[in-house]
Design an enzyme around this catalytic site. Structure first.
Site, mmCIF file in Angstrom:
data_model
loop_
_atom_site.group_PDB
_atom_site.id
_atom_site.type_symbol
_atom_site.label_atom_id
_atom_site.label_comp_id
_atom_site.label_asym_id
_atom_site.label_seq_id
_atom_site.Cartn_x
_atom_site.Cartn_y
_atom_site.Cartn_z
ATOM 1 N N HIS A 47 0.775 -1.233 0.039
ATOM 2 C CA HIS A 47 -0.059 0.387 -0.359
ATOM 3 C C HIS A 47 0.575 1.503 0.142
ATOM 4 C CE1 HIS A 47 -3.525 1.922 2.224
ATOM 5 N NE2 HIS A 47 -3.472 2.024 0.971
ATOM 6 N N LYS A 89 3.601 4.388 -1.071
ATOM 7 C CA LYS A 89 3.667 5.185 -2.289
ATOM 8 C C LYS A 89 4.952 5.933 -1.903
ATOM 9 C CE LYS A 89 -1.038 4.674 -1.458
ATOM 10 N NZ LYS A 89 -2.337 4.667 -0.431
ATOM 11 N N ASP A 93 16.483 11.397 -7.677
ATOM 12 C CA ASP A 93 17.546 11.433 -7.852
ATOM 13 C C ASP A 93 18.490 11.179 -6.004
ATOM 14 O OD1 ASP A 93 18.393 11.789 -10.520
ATOM 15 O OD2 ASP A 93 18.372 14.702 -10.123
ATOM 16 N N HIS A 118 -9.520 10.845 1.881
ATOM 17 C CA HIS A 118 -8.482 10.039 1.496
ATOM 18 C C HIS A 118 -7.025 9.444 2.546
ATOM 19 C CE1 HIS A 118 -5.740 7.006 -0.427
ATOM 20 N NE2 HIS A 118 -6.817 6.065 -0.090
ATOM 21 N N LYS A 165 -4.833 9.988 5.612
ATOM 22 C CA LYS A 165 -4.644 9.658 7.048
ATOM 23 C C LYS A 165 -3.185 9.931 8.015
ATOM 24 C CE LYS A 165 -4.293 6.285 3.072
ATOM 25 N NZ LYS A 165 -6.063 6.637 3.415
ATOM 26 N N ASP A 177 -1.159 17.389 19.945
ATOM 27 C CA ASP A 177 -0.569 18.798 20.656
ATOM 28 C C ASP A 177 0.096 19.406 20.014
ATOM 29 O OD1 ASP A 177 -1.957 17.382 23.201
ATOM 30 O OD2 ASP A 177 -0.291 15.958 24.398
#
Length: 535
Positions: free
Chosen positions: A265, A267, A272, A453, A455, A460
């Site tokens: 999952h 990404k 470079d 979508h 996450k 604090d």
């Protein structure tokens, strides 16, 4: 006819006994699997309720690969190799790179005389931990943050990094414009790893730029998930390969049907070895305009320059090798990563501290469920406020109890979930937690302007994390995930400010809204909750 009946009965009775034997064997396997009590009950319920289907599901999705990894680590030599080939997903472990002496200066003993070779493994481990404690003390890291830094190092070997710059993106257009610009400017290497990669408008734009850069001599490697990109057209793949671009599949379902439930999952885009892009966004046009299903798509990505790139590089190379990539590339890339870190000084010896960050990653065969531990530790250390964004909310009882305890202790908690679902079952299951959370004083919101979508977890205004890990058991236990952890008030405030903007288009799910959920829906939601530990 009588004779035929006898013949049939002689076949049926043994088959029935074999059938029951298989159910009993699987039930015993579940009980010995080290799964949580909830997961055990869910699997046993499934196996006994749907004997054939349940057995197939368990063989496909229920094997405890994490336990196998722990067992294999205790073995040596050929025995370990054989067990690993038979019972582990991945032959290579990213923590081996994180813990190597070349990769992190504190993996080596400092100021130790020739008697170092007489030290036990425990003594060496304690000495290294003392070195890290000294560094953390020297830079004045607060106790709330140092606990998380030390936990992640102990669990997976990732370490604290000092970084030069960051830029957060809250829309797909801005995020991919930035990724495309960095690809255009690449001089040496482009490494990209995505769960979903589509041959739509965005996919075509990226493909065309990648082909152009490959023709300029830039080395390009693309890693696709075996399920998330299974619809990628043959013509698209052929064009990439024809340009000299290397592509591989992580757990390709053509060869690993028994592992199709365990998806990569992550990404990651590395340019470079100087820039990393990561977050919740896949390669698909819907991440820019919402696609055909949604009015819009709200997600979060980040662009980082600095020391953390070495850790993302290590994750990419491990995933590449575990997908059949040549080992020589592993040596080359490790050399690249080490080269990037050669001039790196211990953080407490550096002139200026900019943005302190750390990587956290885990999968079904890692030794620990580190991302779950990360979320749990952030909740436990909160003093004033916890903000959670996730499209899916399917925690286990431990996390629910921690949230309730924190709220009852005076910590203000807001949980924002998608109000326009892409998958019905997780959306329904999430509702089963609302009553007890609201009763404990936790505020729950549903984002209504499109599909949410993101996450993100913010604590604090001091610690925050964002990446690919949802607040659900699939992300914690089943998927390969990666998050960035930020020990920085500026980044945390930026994420909190966007959380506040998102609240403006949310519907609050309070007690009045809870009463409107019909008995039929409550029953439906609770039935699906029974099997949530195995989803």
């Amino acid at each position: 006819m009588h004779g035929l009946a006898i013949i049939i009965s002689t076949w049926i009775i043994p088959f029935e006994r074999i059938h029951y034997l298989i159910i009993i064997i699987l039930a015993v396997a579940v009980l010995l699997s080290d799964k949580s009590p909830n997961a055990m009950l869910a699997w046993i319920f499934t196996i006994f309720t749907f004997p054939v289907g349940g057995a197939v599901l368990y063989l496909l999705f229920g094997i405890n690969w994490r336990r196998n990894k722990i067992i294999s680590k205790k073995m040596k030599g050929e025995e370990r190799k054989l067990f690993s080939k038979l019972f582990n997903f991945m032959q290579r472990d990213v923590s081996d790179i994180f813990r190597s002496q070349d990769f992190f200066y504190y993996n080596r003993l400092k100021n130790i005389d020739e008697n170092a070779n007489k030290m036990s493994k425990t003594e060496i481990k304690e000495k290294i931990q003392d070195q890290i404690d000294t560094m953390i003390t020297n830079i004045g890291l607060p106790a709330q943050q140092r606990e998380i830094v030390k936990m992640l190092y102990s669990a997976e070997g990732t370490f604290l990094t000092n970084n030069d710059s960051y830029k957060l993106f809250y829309s797909g257009k801005e995020a991919f414009d930035s990724i495309l610009e960095d690809i255009e400017n690449a001089k040496n290497t482009i490494y990209m790893e995505y769960f979903i990669w589509k041959a739509d408008e965005l996919g075509e734009r990226i493909k065309n730029v990648l082909i152009k850069k490959a023709q300029e001599g830039v080395k390009i490697k693309l890693l696709f998930d075996g399920v998330g990109t299974w619809k990628l057209p043959r013509k698209y793949k052929k064009e990439l390969r024809s340009a000299g671009i290397e592509i591989r599949w992580f757990l390709d379902v053509k060869f690993f049907i028994s592992k199709m439930n365990y998806r990569n999952h992550r990404k990651i885009a590395l340019i470079d070895n100087e820039v990393v892009h990561t977050g919740g966004m896949n390669v698909g046009q819907e991440y820019i305009d919402g696609g055909k299903r949604f009015e819009s798509w709200r997600d979060t990505n980040i662009r980082i320059t600095g020391e953390i790139i070495g850790q993302y590089l290590a994750i990419f190379v491990t995933d590449w090798l575990n997908s059949g990539g040549k080992y020589s590339f592993g040596e080359d890339i490790k050399g690249e990563a080490v080269h990037e870190l050669e001039g790196q000084k211990p953080i407490d010896k550096q002139e200026k501290i900019e943005y302190l960050m750390q990587v956290s990653s885990s999968g079904p065969d890692t030794e620990w469920t580190t991302l779950k531990y990360l979320y749990s530790k952030m909740i436990a250390t909160a003093k004033k406020e916890i903000l959670i964004q996730s499209p899916y909310f399917v925690p286990d009882t431990d996390l629910v109890s921690q949230l309730k305890m924190a709220s009852l202790s005076g910590v203000k908690i807001k949980i924002m979930l998608t109000g326009v679902p892409d998958k019905k079952m997780p959306y329904w299951i999430a509702e089963t937690y609302f009553a007890e959370l609201i009763e404990a004083g936790i505020e729950i919101f549903r984002y209504k302007a499109g599909f949410l979508h993101s996450k993100n977890v913010i604590v604090d205004e001091k610690i925050s994390t964002m990446g690919t890990c949802n607040f659900d058991m699939r992300s914690f236990e089943i998927n390969y995930e990666v998050n960035s952890v930020f020990y920085n008030e500026e980044i945390s405030r930026d994420l909190k400010e966007q959380f506040g903007k998102d609240l403006e288009v949310c519907e609050k799910f309070d007690e009045a809204r809870l009463k409107k959920v019909t008995f039929r829906k409550q029953l439906r939601n609770s039935v699906f909750k029974l099997i949530s530990p195995i989803m």
